[in-house]
Write a protein that holds these residues in place. Structure first.
Motif, PDB file in Angstrom:
ATOM      1  N   PHE A  10       0.749  -1.270   0.168  1.00 44.46           N
ATOM      2  CA  PHE A  10      -0.034  -0.080  -0.039  1.00 44.46           C
ATOM      3  C   PHE A  10       0.889   1.290  -0.079  1.00 44.46           C
ATOM      4  N   THR A  11       0.689   2.172  -0.968  1.00 46.68           N
ATOM      5  CA  THR A  11       1.094   3.421  -1.034  1.00 46.68           C
ATOM      6  C   THR A  11       0.300   4.516  -0.536  1.00 46.68           C
ATOM      7  N   VAL A  12       0.786   5.607  -0.582  1.00 48.81           N
ATOM      8  CA  VAL A  12      -0.014   6.871  -0.170  1.00 48.81           C
ATOM      9  C   VAL A  12      -1.233   6.964  -1.398  1.00 48.81           C
ATOM     10  N   GLN A  13      -0.685   6.500  -2.460  1.00 45.35           N
ATOM     11  CA  GLN A  13      -1.817   6.788  -3.573  1.00 45.35           C
ATOM     12  C   GLN A  13      -2.826   5.867  -3.184  1.00 45.35           C
ATOM     13  N   ASP A  14      -2.612   4.666  -2.648  1.00 43.23           N
ATOM     14  CA  ASP A  14      -3.835   3.727  -2.331  1.00 43.23           C
ATOM     15  C   ASP A  14      -4.590   4.435  -1.333  1.00 43.23           C
ATOM     16  N   VAL A  15      -4.009   4.923  -0.287  1.00 38.07           N
ATOM     17  CA  VAL A  15      -4.633   5.469   0.853  1.00 38.07           C
ATOM     18  C   VAL A  15      -5.866   6.703   0.502  1.00 38.07           C
ATOM     19  N   TYR A  16      -5.310   7.411  -0.629  1.00 42.64           N
ATOM     20  CA  TYR A  16      -5.858   8.612  -1.054  1.00 42.64           C
ATOM     21  C   TYR A  16      -5.973   8.459  -2.634  1.00 42.64           C
ATOM     22  N   PRO A  17      -6.783   7.614  -3.133  1.00 42.22           N
ATOM     23  CA  PRO A  17      -6.901   7.378  -4.406  1.00 42.22           C
ATOM     24  C   PRO A  17      -7.350   8.471  -5.330  1.00 42.22           C
ATOM     25  N   THR A  18      -6.977   8.741  -6.586  1.00 42.56           N
ATOM     26  CA  THR A  18      -7.590   9.739  -7.448  1.00 42.56           C
ATOM     27  C   THR A  18      -8.513   8.873  -8.181  1.00 42.56           C
ATOM     28  N   ARG A  19      -9.670   9.640  -8.359  1.00 38.87           N
ATOM     29  CA  ARG A  19     -10.847   8.930  -8.964  1.00 38.87           C
ATOM     30  C   ARG A  19     -11.273  10.281 -10.161  1.00 38.87           C
ATOM     31  N   PRO A  20     -11.883   9.553 -11.228  1.00 34.63           N
ATOM     32  CA  PRO A  20     -12.557  10.486 -12.147  1.00 34.63           C
ATOM     33  C   PRO A  20     -13.603  11.425 -11.484  1.00 34.63           C
ATOM     34  N   PHE A  21     -13.601  12.706 -12.074  1.00 35.37           N
ATOM     35  CA  PHE A  21     -14.430  13.643 -11.467  1.00 35.37           C
ATOM     36  C   PHE A  21     -16.048  13.139 -11.618  1.00 35.37           C
ATOM     37  N   ALA A  22     -16.531  12.458 -12.744  1.00 39.55           N
ATOM     38  CA  ALA A  22     -17.583  11.921 -12.871  1.00 39.55           C
ATOM     39  C   ALA A  22     -18.013  10.893 -11.531  1.00 39.55           C
ATOM     40  N   GLU A  23     -16.981  10.397 -10.995  1.00 40.63           N
ATOM     41  CA  GLU A  23     -17.223   9.333 -10.092  1.00 40.63           C
ATOM     42  C   GLU A  23     -17.493   9.995  -8.639  1.00 40.63           C
ATOM     43  N   VAL A  24     -16.969  11.264  -8.407  1.00 41.59           N
ATOM     44  CA  VAL A  24     -16.734  11.795  -7.109  1.00 41.59           C
ATOM     45  C   VAL A  24     -17.603  13.282  -6.878  1.00 41.59           C
ATOM     46  N   ALA A  25     -17.867  13.788  -7.945  1.00 46.02           N
ATOM     47  CA  ALA A  25     -18.306  15.160  -7.746  1.00 46.02           C
ATOM     48  C   ALA A  25     -19.928  15.096  -6.954  1.00 46.02           C
ATOM     49  N   ALA A  26     -20.405  14.131  -7.240  1.00 44.78           N
ATOM     50  CA  ALA A  26     -21.668  14.063  -6.384  1.00 44.78           C
ATOM     51  C   ALA A  26     -21.632  13.484  -4.983  1.00 44.78           C
ATOM     52  N   ASP A  27     -20.554  13.183  -4.648  1.00 42.46           N
ATOM     53  CA  ASP A  27     -20.141  12.858  -3.341  1.00 42.46           C
ATOM     54  C   ASP A  27     -19.843  13.846  -2.479  1.00 42.46           C
ATOM     55  N   THR A  28     -19.343  15.017  -3.186  1.00 36.91           N
ATOM     56  CA  THR A  28     -18.928  16.018  -2.250  1.00 36.91           C
ATOM     57  C   THR A  28     -19.975  16.904  -1.361  1.00 36.91           C
ATOM     58  N   ALA A  29     -19.462  17.128  -0.276  1.00 34.21           N
ATOM     59  CA  ALA A  29     -20.491  17.515   0.902  1.00 34.21           C
ATOM     60  C   ALA A  29     -20.712  18.781   0.591  1.00 34.21           C
ATOM     61  N   GLU A  30     -22.048  19.182   0.843  1.00 26.82           N
ATOM     62  CA  GLU A  30     -22.633  20.473   0.567  1.00 26.82           C
ATOM     63  C   GLU A  30     -22.021  21.594   1.347  1.00 26.82           C
ATOM     64  N   GLY A  31     -21.392  22.570   0.922  1.00 24.88           N
ATOM     65  CA  GLY A  31     -20.769  23.481   1.587  1.00 24.88           C
ATOM     66  C   GLY A  31     -19.254  23.529   1.773  1.00 24.88           C
ATOM     67  N   ALA A  32     -18.786  22.192   1.300  1.00 25.40           N
ATOM     68  CA  ALA A  32     -17.460  21.842   1.487  1.00 25.40           C
ATOM     69  C   ALA A  32     -16.452  22.810   0.658  1.00 25.40           C
ATOM     70  N   TRP A  33     -15.341  23.337   0.988  1.00 24.58           N
ATOM     71  CA  TRP A  33     -14.456  24.113   0.551  1.00 24.58           C
ATOM     72  C   TRP A  33     -13.548  23.237  -0.395  1.00 24.58           C
ATOM     73  N   LYS A  34     -13.750  23.324  -1.770  1.00 24.15           N
ATOM     74  CA  LYS A  34     -13.125  22.600  -2.706  1.00 24.15           C
ATOM     75  C   LYS A  34     -11.879  23.322  -3.413  1.00 24.15           C
ATOM     76  N   PHE A  35     -10.872  22.168  -3.548  1.00 24.13           N
ATOM     77  CA  PHE A  35      -9.736  22.990  -4.322  1.00 24.13           C
ATOM     78  C   PHE A  35      -8.894  21.928  -5.011  1.00 24.13           C
ATOM     79  N   ALA A  36      -7.978  22.120  -5.863  1.00 26.38           N
ATOM     80  CA  ALA A  36      -7.321  21.440  -6.637  1.00 26.38           C
ATOM     81  C   ALA A  36      -5.956  22.051  -7.057  1.00 26.38           C
ATOM     82  N   VAL A  37      -4.968  21.482  -7.758  1.00 25.02           N
ATOM     83  CA  VAL A  37      -3.795  21.951  -8.134  1.00 25.02           C
ATOM     84  C   VAL A  37      -3.872  21.576  -9.627  1.00 25.02           C
ATOM     85  N   VAL A  38      -3.584  22.573 -10.626  1.00 22.37           N
ATOM     86  CA  VAL A  38      -3.745  22.182 -11.999  1.00 22.37           C
ATOM     87  C   VAL A  38      -2.294  22.874 -12.429  1.00 22.37           C
TER      88      VAL A  38
END
Length: 216
Positions: free
Chosen positions: A46-74
């Motif tokens: 298990f690596t840190v990538q397994d602990v915090y897996p990256t997933r496609p936006f289509a799979e995770v957007a709906a799971d985001t808590a209402e009112g959450a502060w959302k960020f990313a690095v581009v």
């Protein structure tokens, strides 16, 4: 998303080759007050990538808590591809792994391309290798098509700004480490005009959506 917190409500959306290993290591230390170390469970590493897996936006957007502060690095898509080439192709020797090397040879692809050759044949490398395909997916694959959906978007050179924002939301915030920077230094100047034009065309939607944030 790769990391989500309910108190405070913060959600981090990771993108491969956009400081994601550094930020995942950061969040593990933030949660556990110690650095992450690889471990084996029932024979699986298990690596840190397994602990915090990256997933496609289509799979995770709906799971985001209402009112959450959302960020990313581009990141500039050209720089992302070159970062993958530098770290995974040159430093880690991905293409020389026996099973993949056989597939590449059978498809007439080099196992030791220079940066220009890799870009010229990128679509073919993507077809042969799942890791290549995954790490070179567009930003929009992981972040969607609306930059305004996020509360903060930063480039890798702006991690200090991100750290300040996180420090205003969490207590005892550690420094953000710098990971996965190994390999020869390669930049746009190492590509020809044709290769740069090709990548800019391939990732034109990313430039259109995130152009104000990627620091070209």
């Amino acid at each position: 998303m790769s990391a989500h917190y309910s108190n405070p409500k913060v959600s981090y959306f990771s993108v491969p080759k956009c400081a994601c290993t550094s930020l995942k290591a950061f969040f593990f230390r933030l949660e556990n007050d110690r650095n992450f170390r690889k471990c084996r469970v029932n024979g699986r590493l298990f690596t840190v990538q397994d602990v915090y897996p990256t997933r496609p936006f289509a799979e995770v957007a709906a799971d985001t808590a209402e009112g959450a502060w959302k960020f990313a690095v581009v990141r500039d898509p050209v720089a992302r591809v070159l970062s993958f080439y530098r770290t995974n192709i040159v430093h880690r020797g991905l293409l020389n792994r026996p099973q993949l090397a056989r597939k590449l040879t059978a498809n007439g692809l080099s196992t030791s391309p220079n940066a220009s050759e890799f870009v010229q044949q990128l679509e073919r490398y993507q077809e042969v290798s799942v890791p290549i395909q995954w790490h070179t997916q567009p930003l929009s694959f992981f972040l969607g098509n609306d930059a305004a959906w996020f509360d903060l978007l930063v480039s890798p050179s702006e991690l200090g700004t991100l750290h300040s924002e996180l420090s205003s939301r969490f207590e005892n915030v550690p420094e953000i480490p710098h990971r996965n920077s190994k390999g020869p230094k390669i930049s746009r100047e190492d590509l020809g005009a044709a290769e740069i034009a090709k990548l800019e065309t391939m990732y034109s939607q990313d430039f259109e959506i995130f152009g104000d944030y990627i620091g070209r």
